[in-house]
Design a protein around this motif. Structure first.
Motif, PDB file in Angstrom:
ATOM      1  N   LEU A 178       0.530  -0.729  -0.104  1.00  0.00           N
ATOM      2  CA  LEU A 178       0.193   0.126  -0.159  1.00  0.00           C
ATOM      3  C   LEU A 178       0.183   1.345  -0.319  1.00  0.00           C
ATOM      4  O   LEU A 178       2.288   1.390   0.571  1.00  0.00           O
ATOM      5  CB  LEU A 178      -0.637   0.004   1.390  1.00  0.00           C
ATOM      6  N   GLY A 179       0.494   1.617  -0.876  1.00  0.00           N
ATOM      7  CA  GLY A 179       1.093   3.691  -0.952  1.00  0.00           C
ATOM      8  C   GLY A 179       0.442   4.244  -0.368  1.00  0.00           C
ATOM      9  O   GLY A 179       0.385   5.379  -0.734  1.00  0.00           O
ATOM     10  N   ASP A 180      -0.950   4.535  -0.145  1.00  0.00           N
ATOM     11  CA  ASP A 180      -1.879   5.625   0.006  1.00  0.00           C
ATOM     12  C   ASP A 180      -3.051   4.768   0.812  1.00  0.00           C
ATOM     13  O   ASP A 180      -3.159   3.886   0.992  1.00  0.00           O
ATOM     14  CB  ASP A 180      -2.614   5.728  -1.217  1.00  0.00           C
TER      15      ASP A 180
ATOM     16  N   PRO B 276       5.606  -0.897   3.232  1.00  0.00           N
ATOM     17  CA  PRO B 276       6.974  -0.927   3.571  1.00  0.00           C
ATOM     18  C   PRO B 276       6.930   0.845   2.704  1.00  0.00           C
ATOM     19  O   PRO B 276       7.177   1.867   2.969  1.00  0.00           O
ATOM     20  CB  PRO B 276       8.093  -1.056   2.370  1.00  0.00           C
ATOM     21  N   PHE B 277       5.869   1.171   2.019  1.00  0.00           N
ATOM     22  CA  PHE B 277       6.068   2.734   1.634  1.00  0.00           C
ATOM     23  C   PHE B 277       4.816   3.477   1.477  1.00  0.00           C
ATOM     24  O   PHE B 277       4.937   4.615   1.524  1.00  0.00           O
ATOM     25  CB  PHE B 277       4.992   2.144  -0.149  1.00  0.00           C
ATOM     26  N   LEU B 278       4.457   2.968   2.876  1.00  0.00           N
ATOM     27  CA  LEU B 278       3.879   4.312   4.583  1.00  0.00           C
ATOM     28  C   LEU B 278       4.434   4.539   5.082  1.00  0.00           C
ATOM     29  O   LEU B 278       5.712   4.036   5.638  1.00  0.00           O
ATOM     30  CB  LEU B 278       2.720   3.559   4.840  1.00  0.00           C
ATOM     31  N   THR B 279       4.276   6.352   5.202  1.00  0.00           N
ATOM     32  CA  THR B 279       4.972   6.404   5.863  1.00  0.00           C
ATOM     33  C   THR B 279       4.350   7.169   7.099  1.00  0.00           C
ATOM     34  O   THR B 279       2.712   7.223   7.366  1.00  0.00           O
ATOM     35  CB  THR B 279       5.320   8.252   5.470  1.00  0.00           C
ATOM     36  N   VAL B 280       5.171   8.544   8.186  1.00  0.00           N
ATOM     37  CA  VAL B 280       4.658   8.305   9.057  1.00  0.00           C
ATOM     38  C   VAL B 280       3.899   9.799   8.832  1.00  0.00           C
ATOM     39  O   VAL B 280       2.651   9.369   9.849  1.00  0.00           O
ATOM     40  CB  VAL B 280       5.598   9.174  10.361  1.00  0.00           C
TER      41      VAL B 280
ATOM     42  N   THR C  19       2.144  10.558  -5.326  1.00  0.00           N
ATOM     43  CA  THR C  19       1.860   9.315  -5.943  1.00  0.00           C
ATOM     44  C   THR C  19       2.206   8.317  -5.211  1.00  0.00           C
ATOM     45  O   THR C  19       2.849   8.226  -4.289  1.00  0.00           O
ATOM     46  CB  THR C  19       3.084   9.301  -6.952  1.00  0.00           C
ATOM     47  N   GLN C  20       1.991   7.197  -5.720  1.00  0.00           N
ATOM     48  CA  GLN C  20       2.169   5.682  -5.325  1.00  0.00           C
ATOM     49  C   GLN C  20       3.594   5.346  -5.132  1.00  0.00           C
ATOM     50  O   GLN C  20       5.320   6.013  -5.954  1.00  0.00           O
ATOM     51  CB  GLN C  20       1.636   4.768  -5.552  1.00  0.00           C
ATOM     52  N   GLU C  21       4.150   4.612  -3.789  1.00  0.00           N
ATOM     53  CA  GLU C  21       5.419   4.149  -3.990  1.00  0.00           C
ATOM     54  C   GLU C  21       5.999   3.486  -4.831  1.00  0.00           C
ATOM     55  O   GLU C  21       5.024   2.342  -5.442  1.00  0.00           O
ATOM     56  CB  GLU C  21       5.988   4.384  -2.921  1.00  0.00           C
ATOM     57  N   PRO C  22       7.237   2.792  -5.377  1.00  0.00           N
ATOM     58  CA  PRO C  22       6.715   1.756  -5.914  1.00  0.00           C
ATOM     59  C   PRO C  22       7.147   0.157  -5.354  1.00  0.00           C
ATOM     60  O   PRO C  22       6.966   0.638  -4.573  1.00  0.00           O
ATOM     61  CB  PRO C  22       8.438   1.663  -6.913  1.00  0.00           C
ATOM     62  N   ARG C  23       6.623  -0.557  -6.022  1.00  0.00           N
ATOM     63  CA  ARG C  23       6.781  -1.713  -5.021  1.00  0.00           C
ATOM     64  C   ARG C  23       8.039  -2.024  -5.720  1.00  0.00           C
ATOM     65  O   ARG C  23       9.339  -1.763  -6.703  1.00  0.00           O
ATOM     66  CB  ARG C  23       6.329  -3.030  -6.564  1.00  0.00           C
ATOM     67  N   VAL C  24       8.721  -2.911  -4.718  1.00  0.00           N
ATOM     68  CA  VAL C  24       9.632  -4.306  -4.990  1.00  0.00           C
ATOM     69  C   VAL C  24       9.331  -5.147  -5.376  1.00  0.00           C
ATOM     70  O   VAL C  24       8.577  -5.773  -5.925  1.00  0.00           O
ATOM     71  CB  VAL C  24       9.794  -4.626  -3.159  1.00  0.00           C
ATOM     72  N   CYS C  25      10.376  -4.987  -6.850  1.00  0.00           N
ATOM     73  CA  CYS C  25      10.692  -6.313  -7.523  1.00  0.00           C
ATOM     74  C   CYS C  25      12.088  -7.127  -7.162  1.00  0.00           C
ATOM     75  O   CYS C  25      12.596  -6.481  -6.682  1.00  0.00           O
ATOM     76  CB  CYS C  25      10.724  -5.661  -8.574  1.00  0.00           C
TER      77      CYS C  25
ATOM     78  N   LEU D  74      11.759  -2.211   4.546  1.00  0.00           N
ATOM     79  CA  LEU D  74      11.904  -1.678   5.770  1.00  0.00           C
ATOM     80  C   LEU D  74      11.431  -1.016   6.535  1.00  0.00           C
ATOM     81  O   LEU D  74       9.583   0.001   7.107  1.00  0.00           O
ATOM     82  CB  LEU D  74      12.437  -2.358   7.055  1.00  0.00           C
ATOM     83  N   HIS D  75      11.475   0.365   5.663  1.00  0.00           N
ATOM     84  CA  HIS D  75      11.406   1.802   5.888  1.00  0.00           C
ATOM     85  C   HIS D  75      11.669   2.338   4.756  1.00  0.00           C
ATOM     86  O   HIS D  75      12.407   2.071   4.182  1.00  0.00           O
ATOM     87  CB  HIS D  75      12.019   2.285   6.939  1.00  0.00           C
TER      88      HIS D  75
END
Length: 628
Positions: free
Chosen positions: A81-83, A102-106, A222-228, A313-314
């Motif tokens: 999730l990025g949003d 991992p793409f969510l922030t504080v 915008t959404q963060e990138p996925r991990v490949c 992780l962050h």
């Protein structure tokens, strides 16, 4: 896993029923669900659903119209999730789990608290403190936006069209209204826009400090990138050195990550990655050890990655920044209750000349040092003083800071201890291993230099003590030195002063012949064969405990040298450059899951025990190998 079906929902729902409208609890975890698999028409038939488990899937977003108005418990852990703005459709939600995204922030944590006023627990913890923080932020932001409205409208001419003026006001408020730490800027700008739009809609007569938007607000980020992640595969035919005298290391490529992408685009193969550093293990009795956690930087993001799992992780983002360097330290902090806690702090710096101090575990920036007026090329912490930080900038200065220890409000008060002037741009910093409190080496565009950094000396601004000469018979300093690291307490590895080789030289023997000279010819112990490329800025690194030197090249290779025999062998040493023990070849493009036809490995770092090796490329790929 394809789209959900009514049959699957009835199989995994509770209580068991042949009617979707009677299901109250649904477990959809671990099904590899994508966002498009969540069919709103199907899920909206779950009119009595109160508990939904979507954890351990591959969701990047939640559809905005799921129709689950009675939902009270939602688990979305371990997704992508990025949003979080779509959560506003669940006004009765009381418990929420978002760990492992991992793409969510504080800032997303604060958005959650604002969007869900009935929320009692987030990630198993009481949500009341965050809710209070959001209320205070809302109150202050509302006051500031209202004041900005009065000032803005007073400056408008009567002829100005009202609709245009109102649109301009929203843009002006988002641009100019600021409050709180920089780490919360994404949240505060998001709320400023909402408050401004509400103020315009009411004609400037009223603003609600709290409240839930009726529909998902327009995302401001915008959404963060996925991990490949590639499937593990061993390097074909373990390579050996040219002389075959030493066995090659058995290294397995674990992960290839694209976690710095712009706008979450898997086609982004241009974001330049610059530096990485393993987090040391700070526990007592583990001096010199490291965890399996590595920090990487490039573009506007700093990522903290678990090497074993490949999980980010962050992630910390600073729009408009380009990060060039990261460095770890650990601080002992006394809490308000008087307890001592050990903090891992990550310093990150780059284009804007700012040093950001990141509390990685808590996921926020707890301090910003306005260190230089130009970009910061590199930084490093003192190995003996945990609060002392060197920053090197394109303004041709190196500054030693004492960042201090954060107070009860998690704020740093940094102070400047020394300024070191350089004749050219400093590229690499390296405290002298045998006397780190006395001398600092720097690889610069114009060569390799040394400064006296003893703090008991009166001068607070100093020029370099000595410039080092690498060419025999020359009285002038050598060319650019873009790689610099100690192999042990005496031997230095440097690169850039001569094409196609890495130089190993003795600090003690070189410094012992100093006298009053301002230039010194280094005492070369050996040269290592490397790429003949004329390209620059391939950073080398060392593993002192293993006697290894590492460096990438323009063909995406990783050169590995075992130099233990050089460190112990008595003169005379071989005059011919030593071949690498091993050259790691970049995997075929199909292993990366995308078309990467040409790339360069500009940075390669391993932890001290050489359990994990991380390489960064100019094509936005983080590669992680594991030693078998």
């Amino acid at each position: 896993m394809g789209p959900l079906s009514a049959r699957l929902i009835m199989q995994r729902g509770r209580p068991k029923s042949d009617r979707l409208g009677k299901i109250r609890s649904l477990d959809l975890s671990g099904l590899k669900l994508l966002s498009e698999h969540l069919d709103p028409k199907l899920l909206s038939r779950l009119t009595q659903l109160q508990e939904l488990d979507l954890s351990n899937n591959q969701l990047e977003t939640l559809p905005a119209n799921l129709g689950l108005s009675h939902l009270r418990i939602l688990r979305c852990a371990n997704n992508q999730l990025g949003d979080v703005t779509a959560l506003c459709q669940f006004p009765k939600l009381e418990e929420l789990s978002l760990e492992g995204n991992p793409f969510l922030t504080v800032s997303d944590n604060l958005k959650v608290s604002f969007l869900l006023p009935s929320l009692r627990k987030v990630n198993g913890k009481d949500a009341s403190s965050t809710s209070s923080q959001v209320e205070n932020l809302n109150r202050e932001l509302t006051s500031r936006v209202t004041a900005h409205w009065e000032k803005f409208m007073a400056a408008q001419s009567p002829e100005e069209e009202a609709e245009k003026a109102q649109a301009d006001f929203v843009k002006s408020a988002v641009r100019n209204v600021r409050y709180g730490p920089e780490s919360l800027s994404e949240f505060t700008q998001w709320r400023v826009q909402m408050i401004s739009e509400a103020l315009v809609a009411s004609g400037g007569t009223q603003v609600h400090e709290t409240g839930i938007p009726e529909s998902p607000p327009k995302a401001t980020a915008t959404q963060e990138p996925r991990v490949c992640t590639s499937s593990p595969a061993h390097v074909e035919g373990p390579p050996t050195g040219a002389d075959g005298s030493q066995p090659a290391l058995d290294l397995e490529p674990l992960h290839f990550l694209q976690c710095h992408s712009k706008n979450n685009s898997p086609q982004d193969l241009e974001t330049q990655l610059w530096a990485c550093a393993f987090e040391p293990a700070w526990e007592e009795g583990q001096a010199g050890a490291t965890s399996q956690t590595v920090a990487t930087c490039g573009g506007e993001a700093v990522c903290v990655i678990d090497c074993q799992t490949g999980i980010v992780l962050h992630k910390y983002k600073a729009p408009g920044e380009e990060f060039f360097s990261v460095a770890w330290t650990a601080l002992t902090v006394v809490t308000q209750a008087g307890h001592k806690k050990r903090w891992s702090v990550l310093a990150a710096a780059g284009l804007r000349g700012l040093v950001r101090l990141l509390h990685v575990r808590a996921g926020f920036c707890c301090g910003v040092i306005r260190a230089h007026k130009k970009a910061i090329a590199t930084l490093c912490f003192s190995p003996t003083h945990e609060t002392q930080l060197f920053t090197a900038s394109y303004d041709k200065r190196i500054i030693l800071w004492d960042i201090g220890v954060p107070n009860h409000d998690y704020e740093f008060q940094a102070s400047q201890l020394l300024t070191l002037d350089t004749a050219s741009v400093p590229l690499r910093l390296c405290p002298v291993a045998s006397c780190p409190d006395a001398y600092l080496l720097a690889g610069c565009e114009g060569g390799c230099c040394c400064w006296d950094v003893r703090l008991d000396q009166p001068q607070k601004r100093r020029v370099c003590e000595v410039e080092f000469v690498f060419s025999e018979g020359s009285d002038a300093p050598g060319r650019r030195v873009d790689g610099l690291a100690f192999v042990n307490e005496d031997v230095v590895a440097s690169k850039g002063n001569s094409l196609g080789t890495i130089c190993l030289w003795s600090w003690s023997q070189t410094w012992g012949s100093r006298g009053k000279h301002s230039t010194l010819a280094v005492v070369v112990l050996a040269r290592l064969q490397w790429s003949a490329t004329k390209l620059a800025y391939f950073s080398l690194s060392t593993c002192p405990d293993e006697g290894l030197v590492l460096c990438g090249d323009e063909e995406a290779n990783v050169w590995v040298y075992d130099v233990r025999h050089i460190l112990t062998q008595q003169p005379p040493l071989p005059t011919a450059p030593q071949a690498p023990m091993q050259i790691l070849k970049w995997p075929q493009p199909r292993a990366l899951g995308q078309k990467v036809t040409k790339t360069m490995v500009n940075t390669v770092v391993a932890n001290p025990t050489f359990t994990y090796l991380t390489a960064l490329t100019d094509s936005n790929i983080v590669a992680i190998w594991k030693r078998q």
